[in-house]
Motif scaffolding. Sequence first.
Motif, short mmCIF file in Angstrom:
data_model
loop_
_atom_site.label_atom_id
_atom_site.label_comp_id
_atom_site.label_asym_id
_atom_site.label_seq_id
_atom_site.Cartn_x
_atom_site.Cartn_y
_atom_site.Cartn_z
N UNK A 203 0.83 -1.20 0.00
CA UNK A 203 0.00 0.00 0.00
C UNK A 203 0.86 1.26 0.00
N UNK A 204 2.01 1.21 0.64
CA UNK A 204 2.92 2.36 0.57
C UNK A 204 3.47 2.53 -0.84
N UNK A 205 3.71 1.42 -1.50
CA UNK A 205 4.14 1.48 -2.89
C UNK A 205 3.03 2.06 -3.75
N UNK A 206 1.79 1.64 -3.51
CA UNK A 206 0.66 2.17 -4.27
C UNK A 206 0.54 3.69 -4.11
N UNK A 207 0.68 4.15 -2.88
CA UNK A 207 0.61 5.59 -2.64
C UNK A 207 1.77 6.31 -3.31
N UNK A 208 2.92 5.67 -3.36
CA UNK A 208 4.08 6.26 -4.03
C UNK A 208 3.86 6.36 -5.53
N UNK A 210 1.17 6.90 -6.82
CA UNK A 210 0.26 8.04 -6.96
C UNK A 210 0.91 9.36 -6.55
N UNK A 211 2.25 9.36 -6.49
CA UNK A 211 3.05 10.59 -6.36
C UNK A 211 2.89 11.27 -5.01
N UNK A 212 2.69 10.52 -3.94
CA UNK A 212 2.58 11.13 -2.62
C UNK A 212 3.95 11.18 -1.96
N UNK A 213 4.36 12.38 -1.55
CA UNK A 213 5.70 12.58 -0.98
C UNK A 213 5.85 11.83 0.34
N UNK A 214 4.82 11.87 1.17
CA UNK A 214 4.89 11.15 2.44
C UNK A 214 5.06 9.66 2.20
N UNK A 215 4.42 9.13 1.16
CA UNK A 215 4.56 7.72 0.83
C UNK A 215 5.98 7.38 0.40
N UNK A 216 6.64 8.33 -0.29
CA UNK A 216 8.03 8.09 -0.68
C UNK A 216 8.89 7.78 0.55
N UNK A 339 16.57 2.95 -10.72
CA UNK A 339 15.68 3.90 -11.37
C UNK A 339 14.52 3.14 -12.01
N UNK A 340 13.48 2.83 -11.25
CA UNK A 340 12.39 2.02 -11.78
C UNK A 340 11.50 2.80 -12.74
N UNK A 341 10.91 2.10 -13.68
CA UNK A 341 9.93 2.71 -14.58
C UNK A 341 8.55 2.58 -13.95
N UNK A 342 7.60 3.32 -14.47
CA UNK A 342 6.22 3.22 -13.98
C UNK A 342 5.69 1.81 -14.15
N UNK A 343 6.02 1.19 -15.30
CA UNK A 343 5.56 -0.17 -15.56
C UNK A 343 6.10 -1.15 -14.54
N UNK A 344 7.38 -0.98 -14.17
CA UNK A 344 7.97 -1.87 -13.18
C UNK A 344 7.31 -1.70 -11.81
N UNK A 345 7.02 -0.47 -11.46
CA UNK A 345 6.37 -0.22 -10.17
C UNK A 345 4.96 -0.79 -10.15
#
Length: 443
Positions: A203-208, A210-216, A339-345
């Motif tokens: 779920x933290x990855x999911x939030x990341x 979605x570009x959430x800084x806190x999730x990063x 350096x992951x791609x969006x597809x990899x994430x």
Amino acid sequence: MFSWDQLSTISLGIGALTVPLAWFVHRYFKAAGRKEQESRDQVLKAEKYQLVLEKAKAAEHEEKVFKAQTGHIPSLLSLAKEAEVNNVAIAVRWYQKAADLGSEIAQHALARLCKLDVEDPNGEARSLYWESFIKAKHRNQDALFDLGRYQIRGYGTDVNIDAGVDNIQIAAAMNYVPAQLFLGDWFVSEMNPHNNPREAFRWRLRASINHDVKAFVKLAYCYQSGLGTMKDKARAVYWLERAAEQGNTEAQYLAAKMHLGSTATDAAIAYIWLSLAYAGGIKEAKKERDEVVQVVGITSILEVQRLTKTIYRRLAEPTVPENAIIHLIDKVYSRDGYRPTVEQLEHLASDDMLIDGEEFIFVDSPLTGVAKVDEVDQLDDLSDDAFPQVAIAASDDAALGTEDEVNHAGSQQYQAMNWSSSWDSLNNDIAKNTSVTTSKTPS
């Protein structure tokens, strides 16, 4: 003087008048008595009618109560409506029974009336609960999230942890970031009877994604500590720098510390992030930055300072493109990290354990009980020794490790810690945790 004949005539006249007058008076009093009797009879009749009516109403009320107690919703609503005028508390009680049986009319009434019940200290909370409940039925993300938290905490309703988590998961699956962050903490919570560090990581990855800084920062914490995944310093650095380039001073400070004690290039990068963290208000960063200069070297420090100023100006812009600062540092120092791609994430977050894509059912059944959520964040050891370098796996799937390895690593380390464990409270606790957060400076 009247003559005898005149007197006789007068007497006869008076006698003639007396008879009809007496008859008239008799008729008058007789009519008046009859009217008074009729009036008394009418009053008695009205009283009897009122008594019969009251008995009928009482019988009707008893019938309504009986039907209401057997779950007859129209009777419940009728009783509640009758009580609204004189007794809000009783009205709320009847509406509550109807609402529990699924009556939308009752649910709307509770959202309106509960806060008006002066006898209920939790009236405001109950109104908020029902407002969220109504909106959540229409899949409103904010309402689903609020409803879930109310059910978990027992705020305005009975505690129902399972229903609360399910509703928050519905919001999270709709890419509602606050719900995703909540679940990232929930699955390592002491309250959660089904502790699952891997789900916390997902779920933290999911939030990341979605570009959430806190999730990063939270995701970096997972990689740093092995929470729900294998430890990986390179990935922890990447996610910290993702947050750092968005102006998060905590992440800037932590990203710098992750570079301490390595090569001169790492020291230069640490100098950059420490300078930005100090500019952002972390006073401890200045002392460490001044010590890093010794590793960077006199000949290189001017170039490092120039790059730092460039990055500082970029961060002052209204928006900073994602990975822009990271790519700049990569280019200057020929750095080649994770350096992951969006597809990899997306692939990494699409594990079967993640509930995104499933069909959800709105959950509202109440349970009784009391629960209290302790949301106090705790700091873990942030020294350089706490970030052992591990080999980067060939794929994201391999980096996860086996199910047993992941859950054992996460649960073993955090089963005694409060939920929401992350670096969120670093700014508040730095002063009293200097011995924990300060890395060893190379000589």
